[in-house]
Design an enzyme around this catalytic site. Structure first.
Site, PDB file in Angstrom:
ATOM      1  N   HIS A 137      18.970 -69.400  -0.992  1.00  0.00           N
ATOM      2  CA  HIS A 137      19.323 -68.902  -2.329  1.00  0.00           C
ATOM      3  C   HIS A 137      18.861 -69.805  -3.478  1.00  0.00           C
ATOM      4  O   HIS A 137      19.623 -70.094  -4.410  1.00  0.00           O
ATOM      5  CB  HIS A 137      20.835 -68.681  -2.423  1.00  0.00           C
ATOM      6  CG  HIS A 137      21.358 -67.587  -1.520  1.00  0.00           C
ATOM      7  ND1 HIS A 137      20.603 -66.510  -1.134  1.00  0.00           N
ATOM      8  CD2 HIS A 137      22.583 -67.423  -0.936  1.00  0.00           C
ATOM      9  CE1 HIS A 137      21.334 -65.709  -0.363  1.00  0.00           C
ATOM     10  NE2 HIS A 137      22.527 -66.240  -0.212  1.00  0.00           N
ATOM     11  N   HIS A 206      24.689 -61.352  -5.751  1.00  0.00           N
ATOM     12  CA  HIS A 206      25.443 -61.734  -4.553  1.00  0.00           C
ATOM     13  C   HIS A 206      26.928 -61.376  -4.666  1.00  0.00           C
ATOM     14  O   HIS A 206      27.806 -62.168  -4.311  1.00  0.00           O
ATOM     15  CB  HIS A 206      25.267 -63.238  -4.305  1.00  0.00           C
ATOM     16  CG  HIS A 206      25.419 -63.648  -2.875  1.00  0.00           C
ATOM     17  ND1 HIS A 206      26.644 -63.776  -2.264  1.00  0.00           N
ATOM     18  CD2 HIS A 206      24.498 -63.935  -1.941  1.00  0.00           C
ATOM     19  CE1 HIS A 206      26.456 -64.155  -1.014  1.00  0.00           C
ATOM     20  NE2 HIS A 206      25.159 -64.262  -0.792  1.00  0.00           N
ATOM     21  N   GLU A 341      22.848 -57.241  -0.418  1.00  0.00           N
ATOM     22  CA  GLU A 341      21.892 -57.912  -1.293  1.00  0.00           C
ATOM     23  C   GLU A 341      20.523 -57.257  -1.164  1.00  0.00           C
ATOM     24  O   GLU A 341      19.843 -57.420  -0.150  1.00  0.00           O
ATOM     25  CB  GLU A 341      21.796 -59.391  -0.902  1.00  0.00           C
ATOM     26  CG  GLU A 341      23.120 -60.113  -0.886  1.00  0.00           C
ATOM     27  CD  GLU A 341      23.121 -61.314   0.058  1.00  0.00           C
ATOM     28  OE1 GLU A 341      22.179 -62.116   0.039  1.00  0.00           O
ATOM     29  OE2 GLU A 341      24.077 -61.438   0.839  1.00  0.00           O
TER      30      GLU A 341
HETATM   31  C1  BGC Z   1      23.773 -65.368   3.507  1.00  0.00           C
HETATM   32  C2  BGC Z   1      24.814 -66.067   4.349  1.00  0.00           C
HETATM   33  C3  BGC Z   1      25.433 -67.138   3.529  1.00  0.00           C
HETATM   34  C4  BGC Z   1      26.013 -66.529   2.301  1.00  0.00           C
HETATM   35  C5  BGC Z   1      26.572 -67.583   1.415  1.00  0.00           C
HETATM   36  C6  BGC Z   1      24.455 -64.780   2.338  1.00  0.00           C
HETATM   37  O1  BGC Z   1      23.536 -64.144   1.515  1.00  0.00           O
HETATM   38  O2  BGC Z   1      23.082 -64.403   4.231  1.00  0.00           O
HETATM   39  O3  BGC Z   1      24.251 -66.615   5.515  1.00  0.00           O
HETATM   40  O4  BGC Z   1      26.412 -67.836   4.227  1.00  0.00           O
HETATM   41  O5  BGC Z   1      25.042 -65.814   1.603  1.00  0.00           O
HETATM   42  O6  BGC Z   1      27.554 -67.057   0.664  1.00  0.00           O
END
Ligand code: BGC
Length: 376
Positions: A137, A206, A341
């Site tokens: 991210h 998210h 997402e």
């Molecule tokens: C990921 C997860 C991660 C999470 C964090 C998601 O988008 O796929 O693996 O733990 O984000 O909040």
């Protein structure tokens, strides 16, 4: 003749009135107020977008969707996203070891990049790692962790951020604009970006949804318009295979309760600690198409996700363990919320056969996702 003209004028003015009242009805009330200050004193604002029973609140910190109020089938309004009541809660979580990215805009690259490295135009780039040996991210200081500039627009708010050349390891000055607009139950998120050097971009939101407003999401029924998904290794990096969902717990082509198969003895579910995978959307073209539908039978709330993106990460909140105290001090237990997402596939910069996430210098990145709330 005279009568006909009068009749025509009456019809025209009637039509005008109807159009005017429709336009007035479609106008969402947009207001803003201070949400607090960052530890360095930078002020943060929160925008409230209200249309009837629907209300979205968006913070300039991380472009976070702080709350999303929607009615149930009896008209009872509840906030259906996870997060915190105040700015300090988000800042603490986004800078801590259990960063959950609640409601935030994710960039420059949503999801994982293996070993935090990729090559572009013959040059190798190294990103700071923040997820084992991978970058997740956008790294430790992604777009969720910065304060965006904001201005009100019709029915919403426009956020902008300049991610400088080399910031978080990525090449190119990237100017990003995200527009959130709300009309009735449709929360539309429009992402645009331009760069002055070739780079990679993958932006998403998210939000963790819980259409019941409490408890877990295991009884929510999910539909994903996807016949394939991208299996992962132990670090949740795609192996490169586009695997058919046929006869697997990953087949959500018909609405299925999330809890129905989440504990099945399946290697991919074990690796993800539940669902934490990217589905390859069955697309007809390149415009907005329905990617997912989420339904809570108890409240009757429904969420349709429309997007122009090639993939969707369905994450069933597997790392929530009750240690994060969210809104109202409530501990967020396992599966308290789920994320949908919309995105390019994880680690695309290292998979030449995946749809490309490269943005050429001077080119425009533009993508739209709509979270459409209703009841049934
Ligand atoms: C990921 C997860 C991660 C999470 C964090 C998601 O988008 O796929 O693996 O733990 O984000 O909040």
């Amino acid at each position: 003749m005279g009568n006909a003209r009068i009749l025509r004028d009456v019809i025209i003015s009637g039509l005008c009135l109807a159009l005017l009242s429709m336009a007035m009805e479609a106008t969402t009330k947009v207001t803003s107020q201070p949400f607090g200050k960052m530890p360095d004193g930078t002020p943060v604002e929160i925008f409230t977008l209200g249309d009837g029973a629907y209300e979205a609140r968006i913070a300039t910190y991380g472009g976070v969707l702080v709350s999303m109020k929607t009615p149930d089938r009896n008209g009872k309004v509840t906030d259906v996203v996870l997060g915190f009541d105040d700015l300090a809660g988000f800042v603490r979580n986004f800078n801590g070891t259990s960063d959950a990215y609640f409601g935030a805009i994710i960039g420059r690259y949503a999801n994982r990049i293996a070993h935090g490295t990729f090559a572009l135009d013959g040059r190798k780039y190294s990103l700071p790692l923040n997820n084992g040996e991978n970058s997740l991210h956008g790294g430790p200081r992604g777009f969720n962790n910065v304060v965006w500039k904001a201005k009100p627009i019709a029915n919403g708010v426009e956020l902008t951020y300049l991610s400088k050349d080399g910031e978080a390891g990525y090449p190119g000055n990237l100017t990003v604009t995200v527009r959130y607009t709300l009309t009735k139950g449709d929360l539309r998120i429009e992402y645009s970006a331009t760069t002055d050097k070739d780079t990679v971009v993958n932006l998403t939101n998210h939000s963790y949804f819980n259409l019941a407003g409490d408890g877990d999401i295991l009884n929510h029924q999910l539909t994903l318009h996807a016949s394939r998904f991208t299996p992962v290794d132990a670090g949740l990096i795609p192996t490169g295979e586009l695997k058919s969902v046929d006869s697997t717990p990953f087949d959500f082509r018909k609405a299925t309760a999330i809890g129905a198969r989440i504990n099945a003895d399946d290697q991919q579910l074990h690796l993800g600690h539940g669902y934490d995978h990217n589905w390859v959307l069955d697309r007809k073209g390149s415009d907005l198409e329905e990617a997912a539908e989420l339904y809570d039978p108890r409240s009757g709330r429904m969420l349709k996700v429309l997007t122009d993106q090639p993939g969707i990460q369905f994450y069933s909140g597997n790392f929530l363990d009750g240690s994060i105290k969210g809104k109202g001090g409530k501990p967020y237990a396992l599966h308290a919320g789920l994320c949908l997402e919309t995105q390019h596939f994880p680690d695309s910069p290292n998979h030449p056969d995946f749809p490309s996430a490269e943005l050429k210098a001077g080119a425009h990145y533009h993508t739209v996702t709509v979270f459409s709330f209703s009841t049934r």
